[in-house]
Structure formats: C-alpha cells, structure tokens
Design a protein around this motif. Structure first.
Motif, mmCIF file in Angstrom:
data_model
loop_
_atom_site.group_PDB
_atom_site.id
_atom_site.type_symbol
_atom_site.label_atom_id
_atom_site.label_comp_id
_atom_site.label_asym_id
_atom_site.label_seq_id
_atom_site.Cartn_x
_atom_site.Cartn_y
_atom_site.Cartn_z
ATOM 1 N N ASN A 188 -4.070 4.170 2.259
ATOM 2 C CA ASN A 188 -4.397 2.747 2.262
ATOM 3 C C ASN A 188 -4.693 2.190 0.872
ATOM 4 O OD1 ASN A 188 -4.061 1.977 4.960
ATOM 5 N ND2 ASN A 188 -5.907 3.136 5.490
ATOM 6 N N GLN A 189 -4.410 2.990 -0.149
ATOM 7 C CA GLN A 189 -4.648 2.490 -1.503
ATOM 8 C C GLN A 189 -3.378 1.811 -2.033
ATOM 9 O OE1 GLN A 189 -6.308 5.322 -4.160
ATOM 10 N NE2 GLN A 189 -8.068 5.715 -2.853
ATOM 11 N N HIS A 190 -3.609 1.048 -3.090
ATOM 12 C CA HIS A 190 -2.452 0.455 -3.755
ATOM 13 C C HIS A 190 -1.979 1.390 -4.866
ATOM 14 C CE1 HIS A 190 -1.701 -3.521 -2.052
ATOM 15 N NE2 HIS A 190 -2.983 -3.473 -1.682
ATOM 16 N N LYS A 245 0.838 -1.191 0.000
ATOM 17 C CA LYS A 245 0.000 0.000 0.000
ATOM 18 C C LYS A 245 0.878 1.247 0.000
ATOM 19 C CE LYS A 245 -3.864 -2.062 2.405
ATOM 20 N NZ LYS A 245 -4.475 -2.285 3.721
#
Lengths: 254, 249, 215
Positions: free
Chosen positions: A141-143, A103
């Motif tokens: 929290n994103q990829h 992440k």
C-alpha cells in the motif's frame, strides 16, 4: 523462441545492429555483454517493440514481431498487431519506470486487469504472491517514491512477471542502484531463474551474476556478435581479443 | 467585400493612426511597467521588513484587483478625489504600468532568485558592495531569464489595450468598430481587427526574441538567430504567478 | 444629493447590487473554468495527434486565440451570434480564450512525464487510451494544478470584460449604478475591494498547493 534474422538498426547514420542473426531457445537464459554502444540494449528494445527495425525480421515463438503477415508477404507491423504480440514479452528497465501515481499493488495489478482481463481478485492474489516472492509483501500500500531504488526495482520485476510473459528482458537492472542495494535485486532474479523456466535476455555489467544465471553469453562489439559460448568458457578462457580486453577492463573496475 | 475593401482603403489613414495609438499605449505602458517591476521586485527582496512589506502589499494589491477595475477607478473615481489625469490615454498607460508592473515585479524577483548561489558568494568574495553585486554580477545574468516572461506580459498588455476604446480613446478597436459601422460588414471588420492584433503580437514577439538572442550572445550562451522566429513560449505558471514560482523563465 | 466625497449611504445602497453581480461573476468564472479545463486538455492532446492534419490547425487556432484580445473576441462572437444570450457567449469565449492558455500548460505537463513511463506502459501492453488515462494524465495534471489554478484566478479577474457585451456581472452593475447616480468613487472602490478579498486568499491557496507539490 526468439529469432533475429539479418536485423539492421540505425540511428541516423550510426549503424547500431549490422545484419544481426541469433536465436534464443525456449527456457534459455542469455546474457549480452560488450562495451556500451555495442547494441545490447537496442536488441532488448527491439524485442519490446520500443524501437522499429530498419531491416530484417524479429520472430518470437515463430511469429514475426517486427512485421505481420499480409497474405504471404511480411509488412511492417501496425500498432494493433503489436499489441497482441508484445504480450509475450516483459521488460524490466534500468530506471524502474514504476508508475508514481499508483500504489505498489496497483502498479502490479494494472496491466493484468486492464490488458489480460483478469478479475480484480485474481490480479490482487497474483500480485501479492509476486510481491511476497520479491520480499515486498508488506509494502503493497505504499507509493513507489517512498521505496528505495532496490525495492522499486523488485516491484518492477514483480510487475513484469505479473503479465506472465514467455520472455523476460532485463535491461541493466542494477546500473541505477547504489552498490549496497544491488545484491537484493540480483538474489531475487537468481531465485526466479532457478525456480522458473522463463526465457531471459539479460544486459548487465554484473559478470558474476551473468555467470551464475546464464546458459550462454553473447559478446557484442559494433553491432555484431564477436564471440559466444557457455559462461565458464567465455569468462575463464575467452578466445576473441575484443572479449579479452573487454573483460579485463570490466574486472579491473571492480 | 468590394465595398469593404474600398472603405478599408478610405479609412487607411485613420486605421494607421489608431494602430499607432495602440502601439503607443502598449510601449509606454510597458516602459512604466518595466520601471515599476524593477523597483518593486528589488524592494520585495529588501532586508528591511517594512520595505519588503510595503512592496509586497503594492504587488499583491495590483495583482489581486482586476485591471479593468483599476482603469475605471483611475478614469472615473480618481477625479472625484480631486485628481484629474490630463488624458484618457495617460490614464490607461498608468493603469497598465501599475498592473503589469506588479506582475513584472514577480518576474524580476523570480529571475534574481534563480541566479545560482555561487554567483552571490563570488561577488561577496570580491568584496563588492550590495549595489555593485546587483549591478555588475546578478542583474546581467538574471535579465535574460526575464525576457520570455516579460514577452508574455507584453503580449498580455497589448491584448489589454482595447480597454482604451471604452474610455473614449480612438485606438485600433475603436477604429475597427467605426469600420463596422461604416461598412455594415460585421464579420469582416472584426476578423480584420483580430488579424491586425495578431500581427502586432507577432511583431512584438519577434522583437523580444531578437533581444533575447542578443542578450544570450553577449553572455556567450548564443542560440544564434535560429530561435528568432519562434512563437511565444508557454507560460506554465500562469500569468498571476509570473515567474514567482520559477517556472515562467 | 450628498456632496461629501465618500458617502456611506451609497455604499449601503450599492453593496446588494454588487453582490448580485458578483454571483454572475462567479458563475461565469465557474462555467468558463470548466470549458477551459476540458477544452484545454483536448487541445493539448490534439497537439500530440499522430497526424499533422490535426496538429497544424490546432496549433494555429491556439496561437491565434491566445495572441488576440479577449475584448475583441467577445465583441466578435456577440455580434455574429445575436441569438445566444450574452452570458452564454461571455462565459464560452472566456473559457475558450483560457483553454488556449491552459492547453500550453497541459502540454508542458505532458512533456514533463518521463519517456520511461510511456515505455513501461508499452512493455505492459497497455493500450494508448488506458496509458493516457491511468499513467500519463494523472502525473501531467498533478504537476500543472497550480498553473491551472492561477489561470482560473486570472479568468476571474478578466470577467469584467463581459460587461462590454452587457453581461450583468459585478462591474457592469458598478458602472450602471455609477453613471445613474454619478457616484463612481464608492462603486469602483468597492468593486476593487471585492476582487481583492476574493482573489488574494485564493492565490495564497494556490501558492500553498505549489509548495506542497514541490515546485
């Protein structure tokens, strides 16, 4: 801060850097310009120890980077030595090179935790501050793959800064971006240039940006510096004929 | 060691014959498999659901059950139904052909699917019939991509031939065991056996590489003779995927 | 003795035996897979070792093992190591055989991780071990999961070879019952059916995984 002494770099029979001498002072922001193949990116890659010199010595903060001292002699650096000295240097790549399996937050905390030995809380705090700074505090929290190129590059900038390097290398950081995403990245870098005293070596084709943030411009051709000076002088009143033709070509492209 | 070599010399004739049996089973099995692979592979792309369904069922059946079981079924169970295949060797060749034909069908399908769409459109624009399109445009390009995965299957087939020794055929493995019994040299006999198989596999690979070079030269994509002596390429999709996932080529 | 071609009492009789054998088949597949997955990775990493002294012998081993028949390998180890149990030999040889295949798969996966990932790790001063563990392997392994899955299914279908060294897996049971009662049609048909029932849905799962990972 950074010193190149008679540095030679060859790829096969192709001489990329030809007995190059130059230095960058602490806190200075230097942009390298010149036609492609003139050795600009190679200089950054040598500083990041991604390549090895074929001759001469590279120093950072008075310490040899390409070599290490054995007694009074300089011998080519081994991996163990490199691991200690390269911590002073951070790099942002043209292709971002974020770790897609982590992440955004983990991209930024990975090295501070596992290389600098920070506690998880410290690393996370630092990472959040930096991600706020680059305007991505809400994306932790994103990829990386779910972000735009410009956002990914800003994460990469935060990741490099999290290691608190003394020298930051920016290797054509906007070249892989769609035109409308370039401005965000450059604005972040302008902020960083204004608010910190970090030493920067920049390779870019964004001449306005180079003019805004640099203290000094180095014009390269065929592995040598053909002209150097303050941005205003180089851009408004270049002396060397190679610099004039190069700048004309670049500006016409716009 | 001395007695082993003497014995090896004495049985050279038998071993030579056994190698021929192994090669014969491999080549015949491969030919049958190749024919079935093209038939099943092309039928699996049919416009008609029923045809496609039948082809897929056959492919999945022979891929889904073990070669070992298929061979034993043909050898032991089929006669119960009243069909006795005349020789054990033929029985094995049929089992190899069916099993590897099913894997090969996926290779054929994958390679045809990998031909760029523009080539199909070009053929349509030239007003070719479906059969002409396949024969004149698509297959000549697709079959080069089939060679490396076919090579992998060929070596797999060669490596399956020791099954012959289990159904009374005097193949290489069978003779190797005779050698062991005659000399009492277990390690040497089996090492010899493994080395002979390795050499056979290498020869097959060289032949397939040569075929690939020729095919490429014809299409003007030549890599020349440089690639001739390389070993087999990795098969990153695994045997059961064949080239179906498009990665085997 | 019943003389009809297909005898349902044989089916009733043999199914418990086959299922007992099937448990051994599954266990051999699982043990073999664990060996293949771990050893395969080790072999793949060894082929990237800095010294030829490691790379060359490992390459020779991989080429030799994957070019020679499993059946002969099983015989060889079986007669050379008589003190080990047939099951241990069978599962290990199966695992090692497939490890050489999987090592090629891993290698392709590792080569498929862009060079920039290694460079980014260097730029962050990450040590080599941590780079493998946190950056390279998670990406490489993810890309090759379907291929590993396919090889596990292949292994499963190769377990009957273990019968030749007297491992009591399913086909061994089928053969034994078949020759004792001279009923081959039922036992081998059932064995084939059980293989199909077990392997087809598994291969569908792998194909779904393949699609999901965007292959």
């Amino acid at each position: 801060m950074v010193l190149f002494e008679q540095v030679v770099k060859r790829f096969g029979s192709n001489i990329v850097l030809d007995h190059l001498d130059f230095s960058v002072a602490q806190g200075e922001r230097v942009t390298l310009i010149g036609p492609s193949g003139s050795g600009k990116t190679t200089i950054l890659r040598l500083l990041m120890t991604l390549e090895k010199v074929n001759g001469g010595v590279v120093y950072v903060e008075g310490q040899p980077l390409s070599h290490m001292k054995r007694g009074s002699q300089l011998v080519p650096a081994n991996e163990r030595y490199l691991r200690t000295v390269r911590k002073k240097i951070g790099m942002v790549f043209q292709q971002f090179n974020l770790f897609p399996n982590m992440k955004v937050l983990d991209n930024v905390t990975e090295a501070p935790i596992h290389v600098l030995g920070l506690s998880k809380e410290e690393a996370v705090d630092r990472a959040k501050q930096l991600l706020d700074l680059v305007g991505l505090g809400d994306r932790i929290n994103q990829h990386p793959t779910s972000l735009s190129g410009g956002q990914q590059q800003r994460v990469a900038i935060a990741r490099a800064l999290a290691m608190q390097p003394d020298v930051l290398l920016l290797d054509e950081v906007t070249s892989a971006l769609d035109p409308e995403l370039v401005a965000d990245v450059l604005n972040v870098l302008r902020d960083i240039a204004q608010s910190t005293t970090i030493t920067m070596l920049i390779v870019t084709h964004e001449m306005q940006f180079a003019r805004d943030v640099s203290n000094r411009i180095l014009m390269f051709d065929k592995g040598r510096i053909v002209e150097e000076g303050q941005p205003d002088k180089i851009f408004s009143n270049p002396e060397h004929e190679r610099t004039q033709t190069f700048l004309r070509a670049v500006l016409e492209e716009r | 060691m001395g007695t082993f070599l003497t014995q090896l010399g004495d049985s050279a004739g038998n071993i030579g014959a056994a190698i021929l049996v192994t090669v014969e089973a491999t080549v015949l099995g491969a030919i049958l498999a190749l024919v079935l692979a093209f038939i099943l592979g092309l039928l699996a792309r049919s416009r008609f659901l029923v045809v496609r369904g039948i082809a897929r069922t056959i492919i999945e059946f022979f891929r889904g059950t073990s070669l070992y079981v298929q061979l034993f079924w043909l050898y032991f169970a089929l006669p119960v139904l009243g069909f006795q295949i005349s020789s054990a060797l033929l029985c094995a060749v049929i089992a190899f052909g069916l099993n590897f034909g099913a894997y090969g069908a996926e290779v054929v399908r994958g390679a045809i699917n990998a031909v760029p769409k523009a080539q199909w459109e070009g053929a349509v624009a030239l007003n070719m019939t479906g059969f002409q399109r396949m024969r004149l445009v698509i297959l000549p390009q697709a079959w080069i991509g089939m060679i490396p995965p076919f090579n992998n299957l060929l070596i797999q087939l060669l490596k399956s031939t020791p099954l012959l020794s289990l159904i009374t055929v005097a193949d290489l493995t069978f003779e190797g065991q005779q050698l062991r019994a005659a000399t009492g040299q277990t390690a040497l006999s089996y090492l010899f056996l493994l080395v002979v198989y390795f050499i056979l596999a290498y020869i097959f690979t060289l032949l397939m590489n040569a075929l690939e070079s020729v095919a490429k030269a014809r299409l003007g994509r030549g890599g020349g003779l440089r690639g001739l002596f390389r070993l087999r390429e990795a098969d990153p999709t695994g045997r059961s995927a064949g080239a179906g996932a498009g990665g085997g080529a | 003795m019943n003389t009809s071609i297909w005898d349902w009492t044989v089916v009733e009789d043999v199914i418990p035996l086959l299922l007992k054998g099937f448990a051994v088949t599954l266990l051999a597949t699982v043990v073999g897979s664990v060996i293949a997955i771990l050893l395969g990775l080790l072999l793949a990493m060894a082929r990237r070792a800095p010294t030829r002294l490691v790379r060359v012998p490992v390459r020779a081993f991989v080429e030799f093992v994957r070019s020679t028949p499993l059946l002969v390998q099983l015989f060889t180890v079986y007669v050379l190591l008589p003190s080990l149990s047939p099951f241990v030999i069978g599962a290990s040889v199966l695992g090692i055989h497939y490890a050489t295949y999987m090592s090629e798969v891993y290698r392709a996966g590792i080569d498929g991780v862009p060079k920039g990932q290694w460079e980014a790790a260097t730029a962050l001063s990450m040590p080599r071990g941590r780079t493998w563990q946190a950056v390279i392997l998670p990406q490489a392994v993810r890309n090759v999961l379907p291929a590993l899955g396919n090889y596990i299914i292949s292994m499963f279908k190769d377990t009957p070879f273990l019968a030749v060294i007297t491992v009591h897996e399913m086909v061994f049971q089928a053969q034994e019952y078949g020759s004792d009662h001279f009923r081959y049609l039922e036992v081998f048909t059932l064995a084939a059916a059980i293989f199909l029932i077990a392997s087809y849905p598994t291969s569908l799962l792998v194909r779904r995984l393949e699609k999901r990972l965007g292959h």
